[in-house]
Design a protein around this motif. Structure first.
Motif, PDB file in Angstrom:
ATOM      1  N   TRP A 157      -3.969  -3.059 -31.191  1.00  0.00           N
ATOM      2  CA  TRP A 157      -4.664  -1.785 -31.398  1.00  0.00           C
ATOM      3  C   TRP A 157      -3.689  -0.618 -31.248  1.00  0.00           C
ATOM      4  O   TRP A 157      -3.658   0.289 -32.088  1.00  0.00           O
ATOM      5  CB  TRP A 157      -5.805  -1.676 -30.392  1.00  0.00           C
ATOM      6  CG  TRP A 157      -6.544  -0.366 -30.383  1.00  0.00           C
ATOM      7  CD1 TRP A 157      -7.389   0.117 -31.338  1.00  0.00           C
ATOM      8  CD2 TRP A 157      -6.524   0.614 -29.338  1.00  0.00           C
ATOM      9  NE1 TRP A 157      -7.892   1.345 -30.959  1.00  0.00           N
ATOM     10  CE2 TRP A 157      -7.374   1.662 -29.732  1.00  0.00           C
ATOM     11  CE3 TRP A 157      -5.875   0.704 -28.116  1.00  0.00           C
ATOM     12  CZ2 TRP A 157      -7.596   2.791 -28.940  1.00  0.00           C
ATOM     13  CZ3 TRP A 157      -6.087   1.824 -27.327  1.00  0.00           C
ATOM     14  CH2 TRP A 157      -6.939   2.851 -27.745  1.00  0.00           C
ATOM     15  N   VAL A 216     -16.549   6.648 -33.347  1.00  0.00           N
ATOM     16  CA  VAL A 216     -15.212   7.233 -33.464  1.00  0.00           C
ATOM     17  C   VAL A 216     -15.147   8.515 -32.628  1.00  0.00           C
ATOM     18  O   VAL A 216     -14.481   8.567 -31.604  1.00  0.00           O
ATOM     19  CB  VAL A 216     -14.839   7.505 -34.933  1.00  0.00           C
ATOM     20  CG1 VAL A 216     -13.431   8.104 -35.024  1.00  0.00           C
ATOM     21  CG2 VAL A 216     -14.911   6.218 -35.753  1.00  0.00           C
ATOM     22  N   ILE A 265      -9.193   3.384 -34.607  1.00  0.00           N
ATOM     23  CA  ILE A 265      -9.666   4.094 -33.418  1.00  0.00           C
ATOM     24  C   ILE A 265     -10.910   3.429 -32.862  1.00  0.00           C
ATOM     25  O   ILE A 265     -11.002   3.138 -31.669  1.00  0.00           O
ATOM     26  CB  ILE A 265      -9.951   5.571 -33.749  1.00  0.00           C
ATOM     27  CG1 ILE A 265      -8.656   6.312 -34.117  1.00  0.00           C
ATOM     28  CG2 ILE A 265     -10.631   6.264 -32.559  1.00  0.00           C
ATOM     29  CD1 ILE A 265      -8.876   7.720 -34.649  1.00  0.00           C
ATOM     30  N   GLY A 266     -11.886   3.172 -33.723  1.00  0.00           N
ATOM     31  CA  GLY A 266     -13.196   2.748 -33.248  1.00  0.00           C
ATOM     32  C   GLY A 266     -13.407   1.266 -33.100  1.00  0.00           C
ATOM     33  O   GLY A 266     -14.263   0.847 -32.317  1.00  0.00           O
ATOM     34  N   PRO A 314     -17.761   9.263 -28.383  1.00  0.00           N
ATOM     35  CA  PRO A 314     -17.427   9.297 -26.954  1.00  0.00           C
ATOM     36  C   PRO A 314     -16.653  10.547 -26.548  1.00  0.00           C
ATOM     37  O   PRO A 314     -16.567  10.860 -25.361  1.00  0.00           O
ATOM     38  CB  PRO A 314     -16.563   8.043 -26.752  1.00  0.00           C
ATOM     39  CG  PRO A 314     -16.587   7.293 -28.020  1.00  0.00           C
ATOM     40  CD  PRO A 314     -17.109   8.171 -29.088  1.00  0.00           C
ATOM     41  N   TYR A 315     -16.081  11.216 -27.521  1.00  0.00           N
ATOM     42  CA  TYR A 315     -15.273  12.418 -27.272  1.00  0.00           C
ATOM     43  C   TYR A 315     -16.125  13.685 -27.269  1.00  0.00           C
ATOM     44  O   TYR A 315     -15.854  14.615 -26.511  1.00  0.00           O
ATOM     45  CB  TYR A 315     -14.201  12.505 -28.354  1.00  0.00           C
ATOM     46  CG  TYR A 315     -13.208  13.632 -28.202  1.00  0.00           C
ATOM     47  CD1 TYR A 315     -12.322  13.677 -27.117  1.00  0.00           C
ATOM     48  CD2 TYR A 315     -13.119  14.634 -29.163  1.00  0.00           C
ATOM     49  CE1 TYR A 315     -11.394  14.696 -27.002  1.00  0.00           C
ATOM     50  CE2 TYR A 315     -12.187  15.652 -29.055  1.00  0.00           C
ATOM     51  CZ  TYR A 315     -11.331  15.683 -27.973  1.00  0.00           C
ATOM     52  OH  TYR A 315     -10.404  16.693 -27.859  1.00  0.00           O
ATOM     53  N   HIS A 333     -10.667   8.460 -24.541  1.00  0.00           N
ATOM     54  CA  HIS A 333     -12.092   8.139 -24.486  1.00  0.00           C
ATOM     55  C   HIS A 333     -12.379   6.760 -25.095  1.00  0.00           C
ATOM     56  O   HIS A 333     -13.507   6.269 -24.991  1.00  0.00           O
ATOM     57  CB  HIS A 333     -12.913   9.206 -25.207  1.00  0.00           C
ATOM     58  CG  HIS A 333     -13.109  10.466 -24.414  1.00  0.00           C
ATOM     59  ND1 HIS A 333     -12.065  11.319 -24.102  1.00  0.00           N
ATOM     60  CD2 HIS A 333     -14.215  11.017 -23.863  1.00  0.00           C
ATOM     61  CE1 HIS A 333     -12.533  12.344 -23.409  1.00  0.00           C
ATOM     62  NE2 HIS A 333     -13.830  12.184 -23.244  1.00  0.00           N
ATOM     63  N   HIS A 334     -11.387   6.178 -25.749  1.00  0.00           N
ATOM     64  CA  HIS A 334     -11.519   4.825 -26.289  1.00  0.00           C
ATOM     65  C   HIS A 334     -10.678   3.851 -25.467  1.00  0.00           C
ATOM     66  O   HIS A 334     -10.065   2.941 -26.007  1.00  0.00           O
ATOM     67  CB  HIS A 334     -11.081   4.793 -27.751  1.00  0.00           C
ATOM     68  CG  HIS A 334     -12.079   5.392 -28.693  1.00  0.00           C
ATOM     69  ND1 HIS A 334     -13.101   4.665 -29.259  1.00  0.00           N
ATOM     70  CD2 HIS A 334     -12.214   6.662 -29.164  1.00  0.00           C
ATOM     71  CE1 HIS A 334     -13.824   5.453 -30.049  1.00  0.00           C
ATOM     72  NE2 HIS A 334     -13.311   6.662 -30.002  1.00  0.00           N
ATOM     73  N   GLN A 375     -12.984  -1.093 -25.701  1.00  0.00           N
ATOM     74  CA  GLN A 375     -13.701  -1.248 -26.965  1.00  0.00           C
ATOM     75  C   GLN A 375     -15.189  -0.944 -26.764  1.00  0.00           C
ATOM     76  O   GLN A 375     -15.825  -1.462 -25.857  1.00  0.00           O
ATOM     77  CB  GLN A 375     -13.535  -2.666 -27.502  1.00  0.00           C
ATOM     78  CG  GLN A 375     -14.311  -2.946 -28.755  1.00  0.00           C
ATOM     79  CD  GLN A 375     -13.828  -2.124 -29.940  1.00  0.00           C
ATOM     80  OE1 GLN A 375     -12.667  -2.218 -30.329  1.00  0.00           O
ATOM     81  NE2 GLN A 375     -14.711  -1.328 -30.515  1.00  0.00           N
ATOM     82  N   LEU A 376     -15.724  -0.089 -27.627  1.00  0.00           N
ATOM     83  CA  LEU A 376     -17.128   0.287 -27.567  1.00  0.00           C
ATOM     84  C   LEU A 376     -17.826  -0.100 -28.871  1.00  0.00           C
ATOM     85  O   LEU A 376     -17.231  -0.006 -29.945  1.00  0.00           O
ATOM     86  CB  LEU A 376     -17.278   1.798 -27.354  1.00  0.00           C
ATOM     87  CG  LEU A 376     -16.676   2.377 -26.081  1.00  0.00           C
ATOM     88  CD1 LEU A 376     -16.727   3.900 -26.129  1.00  0.00           C
ATOM     89  CD2 LEU A 376     -17.408   1.859 -24.851  1.00  0.00           C
ATOM     90  N   ASP A 383     -22.595   9.131 -35.461  1.00  0.00           N
ATOM     91  CA  ASP A 383     -21.315   9.708 -35.057  1.00  0.00           C
ATOM     92  C   ASP A 383     -21.259  11.169 -35.523  1.00  0.00           C
ATOM     93  O   ASP A 383     -21.778  11.493 -36.600  1.00  0.00           O
ATOM     94  CB  ASP A 383     -20.156   8.913 -35.682  1.00  0.00           C
ATOM     95  CG  ASP A 383     -18.886   8.995 -34.862  1.00  0.00           C
ATOM     96  OD1 ASP A 383     -18.907   8.568 -33.686  1.00  0.00           O
ATOM     97  OD2 ASP A 383     -17.874   9.490 -35.389  1.00  0.00           O
ATOM     98  N   TYR A 429     -19.575   0.985 -34.841  1.00  0.00           N
ATOM     99  CA  TYR A 429     -18.609   1.435 -33.840  1.00  0.00           C
ATOM    100  C   TYR A 429     -18.547   2.965 -33.834  1.00  0.00           C
ATOM    101  O   TYR A 429     -18.689   3.608 -34.870  1.00  0.00           O
ATOM    102  CB  TYR A 429     -17.222   0.840 -34.104  1.00  0.00           C
ATOM    103  CG  TYR A 429     -16.603   1.190 -35.446  1.00  0.00           C
ATOM    104  CD1 TYR A 429     -15.889   2.378 -35.617  1.00  0.00           C
ATOM    105  CD2 TYR A 429     -16.688   0.328 -36.545  1.00  0.00           C
ATOM    106  CE1 TYR A 429     -15.289   2.702 -36.838  1.00  0.00           C
ATOM    107  CE2 TYR A 429     -16.102   0.636 -37.762  1.00  0.00           C
ATOM    108  CZ  TYR A 429     -15.408   1.824 -37.893  1.00  0.00           C
ATOM    109  OH  TYR A 429     -14.828   2.142 -39.103  1.00  0.00           O
TER     110      TYR A 429
END
Length: 260
Positions: free
Chosen positions: A217, A186, A65-66, A189-190, A246-247, A250-251, A158, A184
């Motif tokens: 991914w 997970v 995910i991240g 951002p949500y 929200h992903h 890539q963040l 996180d 990163y």
């Protein structure tokens, strides 16, 4: 997933419940992050120059995910470890945590293979209790780290207790081993607004990745059927579909310098 308490489902059989972050939390509107990221320039590849990537998860699926696009796009060797089996994603009468953990670790092996990484079997700790074993986790990471590595780990802020403990342990281990850390997000951002993230003194920033990394991914995410598909008819997936939205890019975490 940790910081876990029972959350509602459309239909939950008596005696069985899913465990989620907060009581079915309200997601941050996707537009808040879209607007913020649209005003930011993408950062260079944070793994550039690494001899090897060691991608570390608190639970099976964190790494995909991240950080899945970063791992998939890395041209050198990558190894993956997970610090728990994620066995506490369900609870209730008749739930066998061991069986759940076995299933999730099997999914993890398939997913990291799809990303092009090697799954490394190591010691694991109980899901939801990494904060009690933070020093042990740090010692393990020191043993695993090699010169020239980059540790790719969940963000220390996180909104998940295990993620926070692992991120802190990784920063400590990197300082001892003399390697770099890239964090990163997970759940951040949500569940957190850009302003709330900024209050930590750090920021979530975009990194450009190519189409092939994005495709890998998505394939890796598809290996986590226990998380992205309902366990039972009428249930929502344990990983909400809008979390993945929200992903959309890539963040990584930017702010405090984590170089040794």
């Amino acid at each position: 997933m940790t910081d876990l308490i029972t959350g509602p489902r459309e239909h939950v059989p008596e005696g069985l419940h899913a465990r989620v972050l907060d009581p079915r939390p309200t997601a941050v509107p996707l537009r808040a992050w879209q607007d913020r990221l649209a005003r930011m320039e993408s950062r260079p590849d944070p793994l550039a120059g690494a001899d090897r990537v060691l991608v570390v998860s608190a639970h099976p699926d964190d790494e995909t995910i991240g950080a899945g696009r970063l791992v998939a796009g890395f041209p050198g060797p990558a190894v993956a470890v997970t610090m728990t089996a994620g066995e506490r994603c369900l609870a209730g009468e008749g739930v066998d945590a061991v069986d759940i953990g076995v299933r999730r670790v099997a999914e993890w092996r398939s997913a990291v293979s799809a990303l092009g990484a090697e799954a490394l079997e190591t010691q694991r700790w109980p899901d939801g209790q990494l904060d009690r074993h933070q020093a042990e986790v740090a010692r393990l990471l020191v043993r695993l780290a090699q010169p020239g590595d980059v540790l790719l780990v969940p963000w220390r802020h996180d909104p998940d207790r295990d993620h926070r403990a692992l991120g802190a342990a990784a920063v400590e281990a990197a300082a001892v081993a003399g390697v770099r850390v890239v964090e990163y997000p997970v759940w951040a951002p949500y569940l957190r607004t850009p302003h709330e993230v900024g209050a930590t003194g750090q920021a979530l920033v975009p990194v450009d990745t190519d189409a092939e990394a994005g495709a890998r991914w998505r394939r890796a995410l598809g290996e986590y059927l226990s998380q992205v598909e309902p366990w039972l008819p009428g249930w929502a997936p344990l990983v909400p579909a809008d979390l993945l939205q929200h992903h959309v890019t890539q963040l990584i975490v930017e702010g405090e310098q984590l170089h040794p």
